[in-house]
Design an enzyme around this catalytic site. Structure first.
Site, short mmCIF file in Angstrom:
data_model
loop_
_atom_site.label_atom_id
_atom_site.label_comp_id
_atom_site.label_asym_id
_atom_site.label_seq_id
_atom_site.Cartn_x
_atom_site.Cartn_y
_atom_site.Cartn_z
N ARG A 187 0.88 -1.18 0.00
CA ARG A 187 0.00 0.00 0.00
C ARG A 187 0.91 1.22 0.00
O ARG A 187 1.80 1.35 0.85
CB ARG A 187 -0.90 -0.01 1.24
CG ARG A 187 -1.63 1.29 1.45
CD ARG A 187 -2.74 1.19 2.47
NE ARG A 187 -3.90 0.53 1.92
CZ ARG A 187 -5.15 0.64 2.39
NH1 ARG A 187 -5.39 1.41 3.43
NH2 ARG A 187 -6.15 0.01 1.83
N HIS A 227 -7.40 1.21 -6.51
CA HIS A 227 -7.63 0.32 -5.35
C HIS A 227 -8.31 -0.95 -5.88
O HIS A 227 -9.47 -1.23 -5.60
CB HIS A 227 -8.50 1.03 -4.32
CG HIS A 227 -8.48 0.41 -2.95
ND1 HIS A 227 -7.77 -0.74 -2.66
CD2 HIS A 227 -9.11 0.77 -1.78
CE1 HIS A 227 -7.96 -1.04 -1.38
NE2 HIS A 227 -8.76 -0.15 -0.83
N GLN A 286 -10.22 -3.49 -3.61
CA GLN A 286 -11.55 -3.04 -3.19
C GLN A 286 -12.61 -3.45 -4.21
O GLN A 286 -13.71 -3.88 -3.88
CB GLN A 286 -11.54 -1.52 -3.03
CG GLN A 286 -12.85 -0.95 -2.50
CD GLN A 286 -13.12 -1.39 -1.07
OE1 GLN A 286 -12.25 -1.29 -0.22
NE2 GLN A 286 -14.31 -1.89 -0.80
N ASP A 329 -16.93 7.71 -1.91
CA ASP A 329 -15.66 7.49 -1.20
C ASP A 329 -15.38 8.78 -0.43
O ASP A 329 -15.99 9.83 -0.71
CB ASP A 329 -14.55 7.19 -2.24
CG ASP A 329 -13.21 6.78 -1.62
OD1 ASP A 329 -13.14 6.61 -0.38
OD2 ASP A 329 -12.23 6.64 -2.39
N CYS A 389 -16.29 2.09 0.36
CA CYS A 389 -15.16 1.23 0.72
C CYS A 389 -14.83 1.30 2.20
O CYS A 389 -14.23 0.37 2.74
CB CYS A 389 -13.93 1.62 -0.10
SG CYS A 389 -13.35 3.31 0.23
N ARG A 424 -13.83 -8.36 1.50
CA ARG A 424 -12.40 -8.15 1.25
C ARG A 424 -11.64 -9.44 1.53
O ARG A 424 -10.72 -9.81 0.79
CB ARG A 424 -11.86 -7.00 2.13
CG ARG A 424 -12.53 -5.64 1.91
CD ARG A 424 -12.21 -5.06 0.55
NE ARG A 424 -10.79 -5.01 0.30
CZ ARG A 424 -9.98 -4.03 0.74
NH1 ARG A 424 -10.48 -3.01 1.39
NH2 ARG A 424 -8.68 -4.05 0.47
N1 CP Z 1 -11.34 0.07 2.27
C1 CP Z 1 -10.09 -0.03 2.72
O1 CP Z 1 -9.14 -0.25 1.96
O2 CP Z 1 -9.97 0.09 4.08
P1 CP Z 1 -8.62 0.22 4.89
O3 CP Z 1 -7.98 1.53 4.54
O4 CP Z 1 -9.05 0.16 6.33
O5 CP Z 1 -7.70 -0.92 4.53
N1 NVA Z 2 -9.77 6.91 -1.35
C1 NVA Z 2 -9.48 6.52 -0.01
C2 NVA Z 2 -9.71 5.05 0.15
C3 NVA Z 2 -9.43 4.49 1.51
C4 NVA Z 2 -9.62 3.01 1.60
C5 NVA Z 2 -8.04 6.88 0.30
O1 NVA Z 2 -7.19 6.77 -0.60
O2 NVA Z 2 -7.74 7.24 1.42
#
Ligand code: CP
Ligand code: NVA
Length: 300
Positions: free
Chosen positions: A103, A130, A133, A219, A259, A287
């Site tokens: 990540r 993502h 997701q 989101d 998400c 997930r």
């Molecule tokens: N939706 C999602 O990716 O959640 P987290 O940031 O908690 O992993």
């Molecule tokens: N768009 C959000 C998604 C979090 C899971 C971010 O990047 O923070």
């Protein structure tokens, strides 16, 4: 050849559909004999340069169910936080581990990890995409409504978010109509829209996006790494909240997805988030099942 999962398009459409069905089957039988040994004596390394609740837990639990072990490196843990290159890190980690889940911020960091890794790399969120997701989101739609092909999906809010851009990728792959309702300056990247052909359209009217939709998604308005722009983003997106008035013009059967983490009273009202059309808790649980199916596909 080592397979990676950096965007949804790293799967073929038929692989994506098969993965969704496999995830649904794994949900019914999470620790069955077919799965117990896949990761035995294998290790997954998670390199997270941003926070996470769902993604970290779901990957670690999935790996444990598959008989494997995992090592988690939080933002300050690896030497990358002190300037070691992604390419050196990829060579080191992949010489000891069997799967890398990353990540990060700039999407090119996870691409560089994949380029220099001898083992599969999964994008667990970058600034631009993502894809993990989307696996869970598509699984959730299939469970509640069947195949998403031909459906009308509305994304309202920050159309440039990683989640929305992965929905743009999904539209052409799965053959549904995606309408993005977002203010100027918050649209998905034009190259992604072009690549989606006629499957994705963008409007600055949230009502136009949502009218008759089978699924409404949003989101957060200020994602990870966008904290400094928060006030500006909240002001720009204020008319794009998904609330009961907006949901009223979607199909009566419309589902709502997010998400998570969600910010009640900003991108979504508490009533919609907690309401009968919301499938957010299934989406979060999925997930685990979807990523287990992904690990099977990459490691099987
Ligand atoms: N939706 C999602 O990716 O959640 P987290 O940031 O908690 O992993
Ligand atoms: N768009 C959000 C998604 C979090 C899971 C971010 O990047 O923070």
């Amino acid at each position: 050849m080592t397979r990676h999962f950096l965007t949804l398009k790293d799967l073929s459409p038929s692989e994506l559909v098969a993965l969704i069905h496999r995830a649904i089957a794994l949900k019914k039988d999470p620790t069955g004999p077919q799965t117990a040994d896949l990761m035995r004596l294998r290790t997954m390394v998670l390199i997270f340069e941003k926070s996470s609740t769902r993604t970290r837990i779901s990957f670690e639990v999935a790996c444990a169910h598959l008989g494997g072990s995992s090592v988690f490196l939080s933002p300050g843990d690896s030497q990358m936080s002190r300037g070691e290159s992604v390419s050196d890190t990829a060579r080191i980690v992949s010489s000891m581990a069997d799967l890398i889940v990353m990540r990060t911020g700039e999407h090119n960091r996870v691409c560089a990890m994949a380029e220099h890794s001898a083992v599969p790399v999964i994008n667990a969120l970058s600034q631009d995409f993502h894809p993990c997701q989307l696996l869970a989101d598509l699984q959730t739609f299939f469970e509640h409504r069947g195949n998403i092909q031909g459906a009308c999906v509305a994304f309202v809010g920050d159309g440039s978010s990683n989640v929305c851009q992965s929905w743009v990728d999904a539209a052409a792959m799965m053959g549904f109509e995606l309408r993005v309702g977002a203010p100027e300056g918050y649209h998905p990247h034009p190259d992604l829209i072009s690549a989606a052909g006629g499957h994705c359209s963008v409007t600055t009217s949230p009502r136009e996006a949502v009218a008759g939709a089978d699924l409404v998604i949003t989101d957060t308005w200020a994602g990870m790494g966008q904290e400094e722009e928060k006030a500006q983003r909240l002001a720009a997106l204020t008319d794009f909240q998904v609330n009961e008035n907006l949901m009223a013009i979607a199909s009566q059967e419309a589902l709502f997805m997010h998400c998570l983490p969600a910010y009640r009273g900003q991108e979504v009202s508490a009533e919609v988030l907690e309401g009968p059309q919301s499938v957010i808790w299934d989406e979060a649980e999925n997930r685990l099942h979807a990523q287990k199916a992904l690990i099977e596909l990459l490691m099987g």
